[in-house]
Design an enzyme around this catalytic site. Sequence first.
Site, PDB file in Angstrom:
ATOM      1  N   ILE A 147      20.077  -5.220   5.243  1.00 14.48           N
ATOM      2  CA  ILE A 147      20.671  -3.976   5.435  1.00 14.48           C
ATOM      3  C   ILE A 147      20.655  -3.119   6.659  1.00 14.48           C
ATOM      4  CG2 ILE A 147      20.721  -1.659   4.226  1.00 14.48           C
ATOM      5  CD1 ILE A 147      19.481  -2.828   1.616  1.00 14.48           C
ATOM      6  N   ASP A 166      11.256  -3.115  13.718  1.00 16.02           N
ATOM      7  CA  ASP A 166      10.864  -3.997  12.687  1.00 16.02           C
ATOM      8  C   ASP A 166       9.744  -5.046  13.212  1.00 16.02           C
ATOM      9  OD1 ASP A 166      10.477  -5.889  10.720  1.00 16.02           O
ATOM     10  OD2 ASP A 166      12.764  -5.570   9.889  1.00 16.02           O
ATOM     11  N   ALA A 229      16.057   3.902   0.729  1.00 13.81           N
ATOM     12  CA  ALA A 229      15.272   2.554   0.645  1.00 13.81           C
ATOM     13  C   ALA A 229      14.192   2.948  -0.751  1.00 13.81           C
ATOM     14  CB  ALA A 229      14.296   2.120   1.634  1.00 13.81           C
ATOM     15  N   ARG A 230      13.269   3.922  -0.697  1.00 16.49           N
ATOM     16  CA  ARG A 230      12.452   4.139  -1.691  1.00 16.49           C
ATOM     17  C   ARG A 230      11.850   5.572  -1.426  1.00 16.49           C
ATOM     18  NH1 ARG A 230      14.469   1.070  -4.201  1.00 16.49           N
ATOM     19  NH2 ARG A 230      13.730  -0.652  -5.537  1.00 16.49           N
ATOM     20  N   GLU A 259      10.984  17.576  -7.293  1.00 17.61           N
ATOM     21  CA  GLU A 259      10.523  18.528  -6.010  1.00 17.61           C
ATOM     22  C   GLU A 259      11.443  18.627  -4.812  1.00 17.61           C
ATOM     23  OE1 GLU A 259       6.803  19.790  -3.530  1.00 17.61           O
ATOM     24  OE2 GLU A 259       6.721  17.867  -4.777  1.00 17.61           O
ATOM     25  N   HIS A 271      20.658   7.560  -6.720  1.00 21.11           N
ATOM     26  CA  HIS A 271      20.249   6.355  -6.498  1.00 21.11           C
ATOM     27  C   HIS A 271      21.787   5.337  -6.674  1.00 21.11           C
ATOM     28  CE1 HIS A 271      17.744   2.708  -7.524  1.00 21.11           C
ATOM     29  NE2 HIS A 271      18.338   2.439  -6.350  1.00 21.11           N
ATOM     30  N   LEU A 272      22.550   5.653  -5.775  1.00 16.08           N
ATOM     31  CA  LEU A 272      23.837   4.998  -6.019  1.00 16.08           C
ATOM     32  C   LEU A 272      24.144   3.762  -4.905  1.00 16.08           C
ATOM     33  CD1 LEU A 272      26.264   8.078  -6.139  1.00 16.08           C
ATOM     34  CD2 LEU A 272      25.120   6.650  -8.021  1.00 16.08           C
ATOM     35  N   GLY A 273      22.939   3.597  -4.064  1.00 18.81           N
ATOM     36  CA  GLY A 273      22.908   2.516  -3.084  1.00 18.81           C
ATOM     37  C   GLY A 273      23.811   1.337  -3.303  1.00 18.81           C
ATOM     38  N   ALA A 274      23.434   0.691  -4.604  1.00 22.24           N
ATOM     39  CA  ALA A 274      23.835  -0.607  -4.860  1.00 22.24           C
ATOM     40  C   ALA A 274      24.779  -0.368  -5.955  1.00 22.24           C
ATOM     41  CB  ALA A 274      22.773  -1.616  -5.348  1.00 22.24           C
TER      42      ALA A 274
END
Length: 379
Positions: A147, A166, A229-230, A259, A271-274
């Site tokens: 990604i 990375d 990501a998370r 929050e 949470h629409l990434g995938a």
Amino acid sequence: MYHVKTMNKISKIGLAELDERFEISDTMEHEDAILVRSAKLHDYDFPAELKCIARAGAGVNNIPLDRAADAGIVVFNAPGANANGVKELTIAALLLASRKISQGITWVKEQSAAGADVAAVVEKGKSAYVGPEIQGKTLGVVGLGAIGVLVANAAAALGMKIVGYDPFLSVTHALNLTPGVEIVDTLPELYAKADYITLHLPMNDATRGTINEAAFAAMKDGVRIVNLARGELVDTPAMKAALESGKCAAYVTDFPNSETAAIEGVVAIPHLGASTPESEDNCAMMAAREVKDYLDNGSIVNSVNLPNLTMAWAAKNRVCVLTKGADAAAIAGAVPAVVASASNTRGEYGYTILDTDAAVDEAALAAIPGVLRVRVLSK
């Protein structure tokens, strides 16, 4: 006949990869394989027959990897299958972080609901939603996997300068980066250069709270952060303080919580990434192929908890042995007339494939100390 349990709705295109030898149901018992998306399996009682779990996506936080490994259950994921969907949403998120688009849309709807002359108030009130362009700005990409590389290349094509970090950058991903991407050795180096930061790294004990108070101290004032990501990669109190002080100008996340969703300056995406038909199909197809290849051939590809290993068939029978601290010589000695073999390790776990035309005493192999699972396949 193989029995496959679906723990979530799995794309029909993906399930079509499994032929008539695979019985598939969401109520299956004594299953050989599980196909899962987001369902949590940490408290799931694994049946003795379960041989593999395939996550139709990249993240595997919903699966107890160590418990599965100790039970000789291979856990697969689908790296890169949803990469384009996440890349596209990341580009949208960069624009949402800059131009106050979502806030402006909400304001217009509020004016309409209040009975205002929308055309008139828009011209007077639009100045509250001014934001910078991304062209010419520096984007820091944290994590250059499938990604991250796509995001870096797409943002570069839009005129952004790219700085990447990375520590596990693979040769393949490095070669796929567009020319001109600067790779830095440390996160503080990236923080000091970036006007925008986007996170594309796994969530684990080492990465939890990557964006914290110390990280913000190393960043430019007014930095804009995207996290698809998370959620746990970002320390919420630190983010709240940074937004309130102006250190961070905007935070766009695909993993909101009660929050963060209420904090001024946060754009919360559900949470629409995938969540594209293409991503769901691609992830399901990859996961189904991994299951089929393992059950049919003993091939392990894209495992996240046990060794990866493939070998071309060289005999009538194939012996597949998953181990934890077992004596490799004892395993090899228990299989007669071996024609070809291959093995690999992952930490303390091992996987060995041995091909033979002779009969195999599966019980004798399973009795060797450290052997987690034995499977004997026939061509």
